[in-house]
Scaffold this motif. Sequence first.
Motif, PDB file in Angstrom:
ATOM      1  N   ALA A 190       0.836  -1.205   0.000  1.00 54.83           N
ATOM      2  CA  ALA A 190       0.000   0.000   0.000  1.00 54.83           C
ATOM      3  C   ALA A 190       0.872   1.257   0.000  1.00 54.83           C
ATOM      4  CB  ALA A 190      -0.941  -0.009   1.200  1.00 54.83           C
ATOM      5  N   ALA A 191       1.946   1.241   0.758  1.00 50.39           N
ATOM      6  CA  ALA A 191       2.866   2.390   0.787  1.00 50.39           C
ATOM      7  C   ALA A 191       3.545   2.572  -0.567  1.00 50.39           C
ATOM      8  CB  ALA A 191       3.904   2.209   1.886  1.00 50.39           C
ATOM      9  N   ALA A 192       3.879   1.472  -1.224  1.00 50.69           N
ATOM     10  CA  ALA A 192       4.489   1.553  -2.551  1.00 50.69           C
ATOM     11  C   ALA A 192       3.495   2.137  -3.554  1.00 50.69           C
ATOM     12  CB  ALA A 192       4.980   0.184  -3.005  1.00 50.69           C
ATOM     13  N   ALA A 193       2.239   1.724  -3.466  1.00 51.50           N
ATOM     14  CA  ALA A 193       1.201   2.279  -4.342  1.00 51.50           C
ATOM     15  C   ALA A 193       1.020   3.767  -4.062  1.00 51.50           C
ATOM     16  CB  ALA A 193      -0.108   1.522  -4.168  1.00 51.50           C
ATOM     17  N   ASP A 194       1.034   4.159  -2.787  1.00 50.25           N
ATOM     18  CA  ASP A 194       0.939   5.580  -2.426  1.00 50.25           C
ATOM     19  C   ASP A 194       2.063   6.373  -3.073  1.00 50.25           C
ATOM     20  OD1 ASP A 194      -1.285   5.137  -0.795  1.00 50.25           O
ATOM     21  OD2 ASP A 194      -0.104   5.063   1.057  1.00 50.25           O
ATOM     22  N   ALA A 195       3.275   5.828  -3.036  1.00 48.85           N
ATOM     23  CA  ALA A 195       4.429   6.511  -3.615  1.00 48.85           C
ATOM     24  C   ALA A 195       4.269   6.685  -5.124  1.00 48.85           C
ATOM     25  CB  ALA A 195       5.709   5.745  -3.296  1.00 48.85           C
ATOM     26  N   LEU A 196       3.732   5.675  -5.797  1.00 48.59           N
ATOM     27  CA  LEU A 196       3.503   5.780  -7.244  1.00 48.59           C
ATOM     28  C   LEU A 196       2.479   6.858  -7.563  1.00 48.59           C
ATOM     29  CD1 LEU A 196       3.397   2.088  -8.521  1.00 48.59           C
ATOM     30  CD2 LEU A 196       5.233   3.754  -8.786  1.00 48.59           C
ATOM     31  N   VAL A 197       1.388   6.867  -6.802  1.00 48.37           N
ATOM     32  CA  VAL A 197       0.341   7.868  -7.036  1.00 48.37           C
ATOM     33  C   VAL A 197       0.902   9.274  -6.845  1.00 48.37           C
ATOM     34  CG1 VAL A 197      -1.842   8.785  -6.135  1.00 48.37           C
ATOM     35  CG2 VAL A 197      -1.574   6.322  -6.475  1.00 48.37           C
ATOM     36  N   GLU A 198       1.694   9.450  -5.797  1.00 50.31           N
ATOM     37  CA  GLU A 198       2.264  10.764  -5.509  1.00 50.31           C
ATOM     38  C   GLU A 198       3.289  11.185  -6.557  1.00 50.31           C
ATOM     39  OE1 GLU A 198       5.071  12.747  -2.123  1.00 50.31           O
ATOM     40  OE2 GLU A 198       3.465  11.414  -1.444  1.00 50.31           O
ATOM     41  N   GLU A 199       4.177  10.268  -6.926  1.00 46.40           N
ATOM     42  CA  GLU A 199       5.272  10.607  -7.846  1.00 46.40           C
ATOM     43  C   GLU A 199       4.803  10.751  -9.295  1.00 46.40           C
ATOM     44  OE1 GLU A 199       9.156  11.466  -9.065  1.00 46.40           O
ATOM     45  OE2 GLU A 199       8.417  11.285  -7.016  1.00 46.40           O
ATOM     46  N   TYR A 200       3.888   9.874  -9.720  1.00 45.94           N
ATOM     47  CA  TYR A 200       3.521   9.825 -11.133  1.00 45.94           C
ATOM     48  C   TYR A 200       2.089  10.251 -11.415  1.00 45.94           C
ATOM     49  CZ  TYR A 200       7.944   7.434 -11.604  1.00 45.94           C
ATOM     50  OH  TYR A 200       9.278   7.126 -11.561  1.00 45.94           O
ATOM     51  N   ASP A 201       1.339  10.616 -10.372  1.00 46.24           N
ATOM     52  CA  ASP A 201      -0.036  11.088 -10.538  1.00 46.24           C
ATOM     53  C   ASP A 201      -0.869  10.102 -11.372  1.00 46.24           C
ATOM     54  OD1 ASP A 201      -2.155  12.837 -10.087  1.00 46.24           O
ATOM     55  OD2 ASP A 201      -1.787  13.900 -11.971  1.00 46.24           O
ATOM     56  N   ILE A 202      -0.819   8.835 -10.977  1.00 52.72           N
ATOM     57  CA  ILE A 202      -1.602   7.812 -11.664  1.00 52.72           C
ATOM     58  C   ILE A 202      -2.757   7.368 -10.777  1.00 52.72           C
ATOM     59  CG2 ILE A 202       0.361   7.005 -13.019  1.00 52.72           C
ATOM     60  CD1 ILE A 202       0.505   4.573 -11.155  1.00 52.72           C
ATOM     61  N   ASP A 203      -3.688   6.668 -11.369  1.00 53.12           N
ATOM     62  CA  ASP A 203      -4.851   6.153 -10.669  1.00 53.12           C
ATOM     63  C   ASP A 203      -4.436   5.156  -9.595  1.00 53.12           C
ATOM     64  OD1 ASP A 203      -7.021   3.644 -10.957  1.00 53.12           O
ATOM     65  OD2 ASP A 203      -7.903   5.646 -10.766  1.00 53.12           O
ATOM     66  N   ARG A 204      -5.084   5.204  -8.454  1.00 52.32           N
ATOM     67  CA  ARG A 204      -4.741   4.325  -7.324  1.00 52.32           C
ATOM     68  C   ARG A 204      -4.858   2.849  -7.709  1.00 52.32           C
ATOM     69  NH1 ARG A 204      -2.266   4.074  -2.281  1.00 52.32           N
ATOM     70  NH2 ARG A 204      -2.901   2.094  -1.465  1.00 52.32           N
ATOM     71  N   ALA A 205      -5.914   2.477  -8.407  1.00 54.34           N
ATOM     72  CA  ALA A 205      -6.109   1.077  -8.792  1.00 54.34           C
ATOM     73  C   ALA A 205      -4.961   0.608  -9.689  1.00 54.34           C
ATOM     74  CB  ALA A 205      -7.447   0.885  -9.483  1.00 54.34           C
ATOM     75  N   ARG A 206      -4.540   1.450 -10.601  1.00 53.31           N
ATOM     76  CA  ARG A 206      -3.437   1.099 -11.503  1.00 53.31           C
ATOM     77  C   ARG A 206      -2.142   0.936 -10.710  1.00 53.31           C
ATOM     78  NH1 ARG A 206      -1.762   0.835 -16.987  1.00 53.31           N
ATOM     79  NH2 ARG A 206       0.353   0.084 -16.737  1.00 53.31           N
ATOM     80  N   ALA A 207      -1.916   1.829  -9.749  1.00 52.92           N
ATOM     81  CA  ALA A 207      -0.713   1.747  -8.918  1.00 52.92           C
ATOM     82  C   ALA A 207      -0.693   0.436  -8.141  1.00 52.92           C
ATOM     83  CB  ALA A 207      -0.645   2.939  -7.960  1.00 52.92           C
ATOM     84  N   GLU A 208      -1.818   0.050  -7.571  1.00 58.28           N
ATOM     85  CA  GLU A 208      -1.894  -1.207  -6.814  1.00 58.28           C
ATOM     86  C   GLU A 208      -1.628  -2.404  -7.716  1.00 58.28           C
ATOM     87  OE1 GLU A 208      -5.774  -0.976  -5.054  1.00 58.28           O
ATOM     88  OE2 GLU A 208      -5.071   0.304  -3.419  1.00 58.28           O
ATOM     89  N   GLU A 209      -2.154  -2.376  -8.940  1.00 61.58           N
ATOM     90  CA  GLU A 209      -1.918  -3.467  -9.894  1.00 61.58           C
ATOM     91  C   GLU A 209      -0.440  -3.562 -10.256  1.00 61.58           C
ATOM     92  OE1 GLU A 209      -4.378  -2.768 -13.309  1.00 61.58           O
ATOM     93  OE2 GLU A 209      -6.225  -2.871 -12.126  1.00 61.58           O
ATOM     94  N   ASP A 210       0.185  -2.417 -10.491  1.00 57.40           N
ATOM     95  CA  ASP A 210       1.605  -2.394 -10.864  1.00 57.40           C
ATOM     96  C   ASP A 210       2.485  -2.941  -9.740  1.00 57.40           C
ATOM     97  OD1 ASP A 210       0.872  -1.311 -13.291  1.00 57.40           O
ATOM     98  OD2 ASP A 210       1.610   0.707 -12.847  1.00 57.40           O
ATOM     99  N   VAL A 211       2.185  -2.539  -8.521  1.00 55.30           N
ATOM    100  CA  VAL A 211       2.959  -3.024  -7.375  1.00 55.30           C
ATOM    101  C   VAL A 211       2.799  -4.529  -7.234  1.00 55.30           C
ATOM    102  CG1 VAL A 211       3.170  -2.964  -4.856  1.00 55.30           C
ATOM    103  CG2 VAL A 211       2.924  -0.821  -6.138  1.00 55.30           C
ATOM    104  N   ALA A 212       1.554  -5.001  -7.268  1.00 53.05           N
ATOM    105  CA  ALA A 212       1.289  -6.437  -7.109  1.00 53.05           C
ATOM    106  C   ALA A 212       1.975  -7.245  -8.212  1.00 53.05           C
ATOM    107  CB  ALA A 212      -0.213  -6.701  -7.098  1.00 53.05           C
ATOM    108  N   ALA A 213       1.927  -6.739  -9.435  1.00 52.34           N
ATOM    109  CA  ALA A 213       2.534  -7.456 -10.560  1.00 52.34           C
ATOM    110  C   ALA A 213       4.054  -7.549 -10.404  1.00 52.34           C
ATOM    111  CB  ALA A 213       2.184  -6.767 -11.873  1.00 52.34           C
ATOM    112  N   LEU A 214       4.694  -6.449 -10.016  1.00 56.81           N
ATOM    113  CA  LEU A 214       6.156  -6.480  -9.857  1.00 56.81           C
ATOM    114  C   LEU A 214       6.565  -7.395  -8.713  1.00 56.81           C
ATOM    115  CD1 LEU A 214       8.984  -5.590 -10.606  1.00 56.81           C
ATOM    116  CD2 LEU A 214       8.667  -3.583  -9.141  1.00 56.81           C
ATOM    117  N   VAL A 215       5.882  -7.291  -7.597  1.00 55.42           N
ATOM    118  CA  VAL A 215       6.209  -8.151  -6.439  1.00 55.42           C
ATOM    119  C   VAL A 215       6.049  -9.616  -6.817  1.00 55.42           C
ATOM    120  CG1 VAL A 215       5.496  -8.809  -4.113  1.00 55.42           C
ATOM    121  CG2 VAL A 215       5.755  -6.397  -4.697  1.00 55.42           C
ATOM    122  N   ALA A 216       4.966  -9.943  -7.494  1.00 58.31           N
ATOM    123  CA  ALA A 216       4.734 -11.336  -7.905  1.00 58.31           C
ATOM    124  C   ALA A 216       5.837 -11.805  -8.850  1.00 58.31           C
ATOM    125  CB  ALA A 216       3.371 -11.464  -8.581  1.00 58.31           C
TER     126      ALA A 216
END
Length: 84
Positions: free
Chosen positions: A49-75
């Motif tokens: 969740a903190a990683a998704a927060d950082a993406l949203v803040e840094e890149y101004d992207i949608d929260r759902a997209r940020a969560e998907e990106d984090v989950a995909a990379l971790v997996a």
Amino acid sequence: MALRFGADVSTAETGYGTVLLDQRRGQYFELNPTGTLIVRVLMAGGDEAAAADALVEEYDIDRARAEEDVAALVAELRTSGLAA
């Protein structure tokens, strides 16, 4: 959950992102700046969740997209055996 690379994984930040070397297999992997940000947050003890927060803040992207990106990379990092 925090992320840890395996003992046989070396990392080096570059001007574009981060390079990972799996010394067991002699394979290189490259993370773009987005992946580098995710890994930094997780390696510092932050959770997904903190990683998704950082993406949203840094890149101004949608929260759902940020969560998907984090989950995909971790997996991908865990499936490849690079991280635990």
